[in-house]
Design an enzyme around this catalytic site. Structure first.
Site, PDB file in Angstrom:
ATOM      1  CE  LYS A 151      -2.434  -0.528   3.675  1.00  0.00           C
ATOM      2  NZ  LYS A 151      -1.830  -1.835   4.048  1.00  0.00           N
ATOM      3  CB  THR A 152       3.595   2.395   2.228  1.00  0.00           C
ATOM      4  OG1 THR A 152       2.795   2.250   3.405  1.00  0.00           O
ATOM      5  CG2 THR A 152       4.456   3.638   2.353  1.00  0.00           C
ATOM      6  CB  ALA A 202      -3.255   0.227   9.465  1.00  0.00           C
ATOM      7  N   PRO A 226       5.019  -3.948 -11.629  1.00  0.00           N
ATOM      8  CG  PRO A 226       6.876  -3.790 -13.047  1.00  0.00           C
ATOM      9  CD  PRO A 226       5.633  -3.051 -12.626  1.00  0.00           C
ATOM     10  CB  SER A 240       1.505  -1.404  14.891  1.00  0.00           C
ATOM     11  OG  SER A 240       1.077  -2.136  13.762  1.00  0.00           O
ATOM     12  CG  ASP A 245       5.016   1.332   5.574  1.00  0.00           C
ATOM     13  OD1 ASP A 245       6.066   1.075   4.949  1.00  0.00           O
ATOM     14  OD2 ASP A 245       4.187   0.461   5.882  1.00  0.00           O
ATOM     15  CE  LYS A 280       1.126   2.908   7.730  1.00  0.00           C
ATOM     16  NZ  LYS A 280       0.123   2.260   6.863  1.00  0.00           N
TER      17      LYS A 280
END
Length: 228
Positions: free
Chosen positions: A15-16, A118, A205, A41, A54, A37
């Site tokens: 995601k990040t 998250a 990719p 954790s 992240d 964000k």
């Protein structure tokens, strides 16, 4: 100004990496950028306090001057589910609290703002709340990052169903190929494109160095209404 909530089909699916690529693409187009964000954790202790890798990546792609605490207001050391980490720390992890923190970033009115969740869509918060309740309070359109590997079709379709069922708009998805050895990769991607009710913003990719610039080269912001 355009702002989006970024969620994923699971944890550890990039995601990040994708969010940073989207921010980089927006900056390259001359747009001001900001990100949040709100809870993380697995943070590391530093002289400045707990820091999440992240969140630091996202901060690095913000053209507006933000303090770390604005990007990541709730940081926890244990690399466990946020609601468990918050419980151990005696912190109330409510959707309303996260909402107030994110509103501070949205108030900056950057040309392009991302709020990254998250884990996936139904990550627990306080009591019966989930991270999806934060997304509902923010009422932002959603970008779904699909970690392409075995099982991703089911994960993606269930995530999309939940997003739409919560009354939010799914405005785009990104195929992040986390396992290039996935059997029938092209057919899986074709099925996702056929079944997901939103345009694909790109196929990323497996990159040796997944820098924001390298990721951005595989992304297209035009389906989000941002002309490049």
């Amino acid at each position: 100004m355009p702002a989006f909530f970024v969620t994923g089909t699971d944890t550890e699916i990039g995601k990040t990496t994708i969010a940073a690529g989207l921010l980089h693409a927006a900056r390259s187009a001359g747009l001001s950028t900001a990100a949040a964000k709100p809870v993380a954790s697995g943070c590391e202790p530093t002289a400045q306090g707990l820091r999440n890798g992240d969140a630091l990546v996202l901060l690095g792609q913000c053209s507006l001057a933000l303090a770390y605490e604005q990007v990541n207001p709730l940081a926890f050391a244990p690399a466990i589910a946020p609601h468990l980490a918050a419980r151990e720390a005696g912190v109330e992890l409510s959707a309303a609290r996260l909402h107030e923190a994110v509103r501070e970033v949205l108030a900056l009115q950057a040309d392009f703002t991302l709020v990254e969740g998250a884990g996936g869509w139904r990550v627990p918060l306080l009591g019966r709340e989930n991270l999806s309740d934060l997304a509902r309070l923010l009422a932002l359109p959603v970008v779904l990052v699909v970690g392409v590997r075995l099982g991703c079709i089911n994960h993606a379709l269930l995530s999309a169903e939940a997003i739409l069922g919560d009354g939010l708009a799914l405005v785009g998805w990104v195929a992040n190929v986390v396992d290039p050895a996935t059997s029938r990769l092209e057919e899986n991607l074709a099925t996702l494109a056929e079944r997901l009710p939103a345009p694909c913003l790109g196929r990323v990719p497996r990159l040796e160095e997944a820098t924001p610039a390298a990721v951005a080269a595989h992304l297209d912001l035009r389906p989000l209404g941002i002309g490049l």
